[in-house]
Design an enzyme around this catalytic site. Structure first.
Site, PDB file in Angstrom:
ATOM      1  N   GLY A  30       0.765  -1.241   0.000  1.00 31.53           N
ATOM      2  CA  GLY A  30       0.000   0.000   0.000  1.00 31.53           C
ATOM      3  C   GLY A  30       0.793   1.286   0.000  1.00 31.53           C
TER       4      GLY A  30
ATOM      5  N   ASP B 193      -5.035  -6.672  -5.708  1.00 37.43           N
ATOM      6  CA  ASP B 193      -3.974  -7.598  -5.320  1.00 37.43           C
ATOM      7  C   ASP B 193      -4.537  -9.005  -5.362  1.00 37.43           C
ATOM      8  OD1 ASP B 193      -1.028  -7.077  -4.066  1.00 37.43           O
ATOM      9  OD2 ASP B 193      -1.815  -9.031  -3.466  1.00 37.43           O
TER      10      ASP B 193
ATOM     11  N   CYS C 167      11.357  -2.946  -9.305  1.00 37.31           N
ATOM     12  CA  CYS C 167      12.502  -2.728  -8.423  1.00 37.31           C
ATOM     13  C   CYS C 167      13.616  -3.716  -8.778  1.00 37.31           C
ATOM     14  CB  CYS C 167      12.093  -2.866  -6.954  1.00 37.31           C
ATOM     15  SG  CYS C 167      11.255  -4.416  -6.573  1.00 37.31           S
TER      16      CYS C 167
END
EC number: 2.1.1.176
Length: 449
Positions: A265, A285, A381
């Site tokens: 979140g 999700d 990432c």
């Protein structure tokens, strides 16, 4: 002290079995009262995970028994001992050896006394002769040299050298071994920046500015989730690279936004803050447990414009059209090694292709949900071309109604980050930027449906 080493040994074995290092560490630190013990536990725990390959290289050089034939408890005890001998100057060698051996002795059954003597012998041998240890020759095998020196699997070293060259690869590897720092994002939905600073001061927390205005790097923080400012919802723990995502998406008040992978979140709540709780964010999700984490954060941070949905983003159906889509998607995570060092040992080459396939399916399933002139920010990432540049090029080739937007102008508007970037997308490399490794690409829908 021996009990502390025992707890470290037990915790490291749990990480080997799949536990998340950060969650496990936080749980164990709550049980320790003495601050010095907390610091030592953290140092050895993360130090062993980060340097596992290097520690094994040392042990293998001084042991006649192959690593694969050692009891897992013995090998972990040796790693703990060797880490202290090579990295912790303030721990006397005698104490490092004794406490590590005692931990092994306690965890093993009495029938394994020989393994305890073996542990003691190997550590004493290493302590006597550690000055003679030599790394693989850099000139003869540069990638093997990097692998051992910085303790990374050889496939990952090869990947970084192939993509970035030897010098940049070494910078990335070195940065990944540095302990990640805690960063707070100020949450203006719950308090002003003045109140935020007042609460930091009340708890005696020192901080410094980052390249993003509302993000502050904390100094010497023991438990960032136990502060007044955190409990009152004025702060969220979030890295600066991750914080860029919501800002680069350029959301406005009243917009309809789709967040394809919302948990836990951080970016969802940041978007809501930027939108001042107006419009609506549909946050997906695949896991109800993970959505519960999002829900907890929404409540603590005072977010009211988010609609949570349990859904597989690769199959999600929705007739609604959105102004913005955030596609911060699951990835191999190679940009987060400083904060999650076990990533080094949990991943292999196959995960890159699996993640790239998943990312492609998710994007392919959701591009049609964007309004004309709407924008989708793709972010990961990780540091692999297959999951980043190559994937975006494929999407653009197959979808002529989308174009790649130049992120450099927007980056200059929202941050003080100065990097040389000749591309329209943005890639942040650990060591070259004081933050996590991230990739961003902004796509705009340019034709009518």
């Amino acid at each position: 002290m021996s009990n502390l080493r025992l707890k470290i040994l037990q915790s490291l074995l749990r990480v080997e079995e799949g536990s998340y290092s950060n969650l496990l560490l936080n749980s164990e630190l709550k049980k320790i009262k003495d601050q010095r013990d907390k610091s030592l536990f953290t140092e050895i725990f993360y130090g062993v995970i980060r340097n596992k390959l290097y520690l094994d290289f040392i042990i293998d050089n001084y042991s006649k028994t192959p690593l694969v034939k050692m009891d897992k408890e013995v090998l972990m005890g040796l790693r703990i001992g060797v880490y202290q001998l090579f990295f912790l100057d303030k721990v006397p060698a005698r104490a490092a050896i004794y406490e590590s051996v005692e931990a092994v002795k306690t965890i093993l059954p009495n029938s394994k006394k020989g393994a305890v003597s073996f542990t003691n012998g190997v550590l004493r041998n290493i302590n006597r002769q550690h000055d003679k240890l030599a790394l693989p020759a850099k000139a003869k095998n540069p990638e093997k040299y990097l692998s051992v020196k910085y303790s990374y699997p050889i496939w990952m070293v090869n990947k970084f050298v192939q993509q970035y060259g030897f010098e940049s690869a070494e910078t990335i590897l070195n940065a990944g071994n540095k302990r990640s720092e805690v960063t707070y994002r100020h949450n203006s939905l719950k308090m002003t920046e003045k109140e935020f600073f007042q609460l930091l001061k009340a708890d005696g927390i020192e901080y410094e500015k980052t390249f993003l205005d509302s993000f502050f790097r904390l100094k010497k923080i023991n438990n960032p989730a136990a502060t007044q400012v955190f409990k009152k919802g004025g702060a969220y723990i979030q890295g600066t690279s991750a914080g860029l995502a919501s800002l680069l998406l350029d959301v406005k008040e009243g917009m309809q936004v789709l967040d394809l992978a919302a948990a836990p979140g951080g970016k969802t709540t940041h978007l809501a803050e930027i939108m001042n709780n107006t419009g609506e964010i549909t946050a997906l999700d695949i896991s109800q447990h993970r959505l519960n984490l999002v829900s907890d954060n929404l409540s603590r941070l005072g977010v009211t414009n988010v609609n949570l949905k349990i859904a597989d983003a690769a199959k999600y159906e929705d007739d609604k059209k959105y102004d913005r889509i955030l596609a911060d998607l699951p990835c191999s995570g190679l940009g987060l090694i400083s904060s999650k060092p076990e990533i080094k040992w949990e991943k292999d080459r196959s995960v890159i292709r699996k993640m790239a396939d998943l990312q492609y399916r998710i994007l392919n399933n959701n591009l049609s949900k964007l309004k004309k002139n709407g924008q989708l920010l793709y972010s990961t990432c990780t540091l692999t071309r297959e999951e980043n540049q190559d994937l975006i090029e494929r999407i653009l080739q197959e979808n002529s109604d989308f174009k790649l937007m130049d992120l450099n102008i927007k980056l200059n508007e929202i941050s003080s980050l100065t990097i040389e970037n000749k591309n329209k997308y943005l890639e942040l490399l650990p060591g070259e930027v004081d933050s996590e490794g991230f990739f961003f690409a902004l796509l705009k829908k340019v034709e009518s449906d």
